[in-house]
Motif scaffolding. Structure first.
Motif, PDB file in Angstrom:
ATOM      1  N   ASP A  92      69.646  69.246  28.093  1.00 18.45           N
ATOM      2  CA  ASP A  92      71.202  69.791  27.837  1.00 18.45           C
ATOM      3  C   ASP A  92      71.864  68.990  29.095  1.00 18.45           C
ATOM      4  N   GLU A  93      72.452  67.966  28.776  1.00 12.82           N
ATOM      5  CA  GLU A  93      73.198  66.968  29.720  1.00 12.82           C
ATOM      6  C   GLU A  93      74.756  66.631  29.290  1.00 12.82           C
ATOM      7  N   PRO A  94      75.309  67.718  29.440  1.00 13.35           N
ATOM      8  CA  PRO A  94      76.955  67.520  29.175  1.00 13.35           C
ATOM      9  C   PRO A  94      77.510  66.419  30.090  1.00 13.35           C
ATOM     10  N   SER A  95      78.185  65.597  29.346  1.00 10.19           N
ATOM     11  CA  SER A  95      78.653  64.414  30.169  1.00 10.19           C
ATOM     12  C   SER A  95      79.757  64.859  31.089  1.00 10.19           C
ATOM     13  N   GLY A  98      79.180  69.215  36.077  1.00  5.27           N
ATOM     14  CA  GLY A  98      78.619  68.778  37.113  1.00  5.27           C
ATOM     15  C   GLY A  98      77.848  69.824  37.626  1.00  5.27           C
ATOM     16  N   TYR A  99      76.617  69.482  38.069  1.00  4.87           N
ATOM     17  CA  TYR A  99      75.578  70.166  38.434  1.00  4.87           C
ATOM     18  C   TYR A  99      74.490  69.708  39.611  1.00  4.87           C
ATOM     19  N   ILE A 100      73.876  70.556  40.343  1.00  8.61           N
ATOM     20  CA  ILE A 100      73.130  69.982  41.515  1.00  8.61           C
ATOM     21  C   ILE A 100      71.508  70.672  41.140  1.00  8.61           C
ATOM     22  N   GLN A 101      70.615  69.571  41.404  1.00  9.36           N
ATOM     23  CA  GLN A 101      69.249  69.882  41.252  1.00  9.36           C
ATOM     24  C   GLN A 101      68.762  69.526  42.835  1.00  9.36           C
ATOM     25  N   GLU A 141      80.214  75.110  32.979  1.00 11.60           N
ATOM     26  CA  GLU A 141      78.977  75.857  32.460  1.00 11.60           C
ATOM     27  C   GLU A 141      78.259  74.930  31.411  1.00 11.60           C
ATOM     28  N   PRO A 142      76.819  75.221  31.347  1.00 13.99           N
ATOM     29  CA  PRO A 142      75.855  74.671  30.768  1.00 13.99           C
ATOM     30  C   PRO A 142      76.029  74.822  29.137  1.00 13.99           C
ATOM     31  N   SER A 143      75.867  73.956  28.406  1.00 15.30           N
ATOM     32  CA  SER A 143      76.006  74.019  27.138  1.00 15.30           C
ATOM     33  C   SER A 143      74.878  75.358  26.533  1.00 15.30           C
ATOM     34  N   ILE A 144      73.815  75.426  26.975  1.00 16.17           N
ATOM     35  CA  ILE A 144      72.995  76.362  26.757  1.00 16.17           C
ATOM     36  C   ILE A 144      72.196  76.990  27.876  1.00 16.17           C
ATOM     37  N   THR A 151      75.417  79.217  37.505  1.00 17.04           N
ATOM     38  CA  THR A 151      76.633  78.935  37.721  1.00 17.04           C
ATOM     39  C   THR A 151      77.206  79.299  38.945  1.00 17.04           C
ATOM     40  N   LEU A 152      77.520  78.324  39.831  1.00 16.77           N
ATOM     41  CA  LEU A 152      78.118  78.555  41.460  1.00 16.77           C
ATOM     42  C   LEU A 152      79.541  78.588  41.363  1.00 16.77           C
ATOM     43  N   PRO A 153      80.350  79.278  42.049  1.00 15.06           N
ATOM     44  CA  PRO A 153      81.766  79.065  42.372  1.00 15.06           C
ATOM     45  C   PRO A 153      81.828  78.010  43.581  1.00 15.06           C
ATOM     46  N   PHE A 154      83.087  77.229  43.270  1.00 21.17           N
ATOM     47  CA  PHE A 154      83.093  75.948  44.081  1.00 21.17           C
ATOM     48  C   PHE A 154      82.840  76.049  45.348  1.00 21.17           C
ATOM     49  N   ASN A 155      83.169  77.374  46.005  1.00 24.69           N
ATOM     50  CA  ASN A 155      82.904  77.584  47.569  1.00 24.69           C
ATOM     51  C   ASN A 155      81.879  78.294  47.819  1.00 24.69           C
ATOM     52  N   ALA A 156      80.663  78.227  46.952  1.00 24.14           N
ATOM     53  CA  ALA A 156      79.495  78.849  47.128  1.00 24.14           C
ATOM     54  C   ALA A 156      78.678  78.238  48.633  1.00 24.14           C
ATOM     55  N   SER A 157      77.945  78.996  49.305  1.00 28.07           N
ATOM     56  CA  SER A 157      77.133  78.544  50.492  1.00 28.07           C
ATOM     57  C   SER A 157      75.701  78.377  50.157  1.00 28.07           C
ATOM     58  N   PHE A 158      75.060  77.313  50.893  1.00 22.15           N
ATOM     59  CA  PHE A 158      73.776  77.056  50.609  1.00 22.15           C
ATOM     60  C   PHE A 158      72.733  77.142  52.014  1.00 22.15           C
ATOM     61  N   LYS A 159      71.637  77.760  51.807  1.00 20.59           N
ATOM     62  CA  LYS A 159      70.712  77.903  52.832  1.00 20.59           C
ATOM     63  C   LYS A 159      69.553  77.369  52.580  1.00 20.59           C
TER      64      LYS A 159
END
Length: 203
Positions: A92-95, A98-101, A141-144, A151-159
């Protein structure tokens, strides 16, 4: 003479009583033996039935039995469903999304977590070294949806438990980039990772 007759009568009565008693004892013995035989037969039937049930149960648990086959089949099915989810997630690679791995270097697992602005966990877990299969969508959001998509909000935090071993593979519309975890804490993924999110920036 009368004495002899009396002794004879008494003896005769005693013999008759003895015979009657013996007959009663024999009948009682036969009755008890019959009851014992019936009880023994019933007990044997129940024991045989229980042995058959135990034998049937043992067949379920013996090597290559039904239980083992079920466990193997369940594990096989679960593993293949997980593999299928990974395949679908990778394909699933919707052009225009945007996503993070997350890529972990080193030899040890690293605990990571995404939280929403209210502080609730969106995702947390120990990630293995290498490129992990999870995709965290920050734009569209992902197609599948699978167990590996979030799915993350744009202002999510990460640790990250080990920030120096944490890298981000970022897929944005039209480009990929790999960046190292910043030296500071990530309180807003869009600002701290410089994410391109047209719906927020308006560009």
């Amino acid at each position: 003479m009368r004495f002899k007759i009396t002794i004879f009568v008494v003896s005769l009565v005693a013999i008759v009583l003895s015979i009657v008693t013996e007959i009663r004892v024999i009948e009682l013995r036969k009755d008890l033996q019959s009851q014992f035989n019936r009880l023994n037969s019933t007990v044997n039937e129940k024991l045989e039935a229980q042995e058959k049930e135990i034998t049937n149960l043992n067949k379920y648990f013996e090597p290559d039995g039904v239980v083992e086959k079920f466990i193997v089949s369940n594990n096989f099915l679960e593993k293949n469903l997980n593999d299928l989810d990974k395949i679908i997630t990778n394909l699933d690679e919707p052009s225009d999304a945007g996503y993070i791995q997350i890529y972990i270097i080193g030899s040890s697992d690293v605990w990571v977590a995404f939280r929403n602005p209210e502080g609730r966990y969106i995702f947390q877990g120990n990630l293995k070294p290498g490129l992990n299969p999870y995709k965290f969508y920050f734009f569209k959001e992902p197609s599948i949806e699978t167990q590996y998509t979030y799915t993350l909000p744009f202002n999510a935090s990460f640790k990250s438990g080990v920030a120096e071993n944490t890298f981000f593979l970022i897929k944005e519309p039209g480009q990929y980039r790999l960046i190292k975890h910043p030296d500071k804490d990530i309180s807003n993924i869009m600002k701290d990772l410089n994410l391109y999110i047209p719906t927020v920036t308006g560009k």
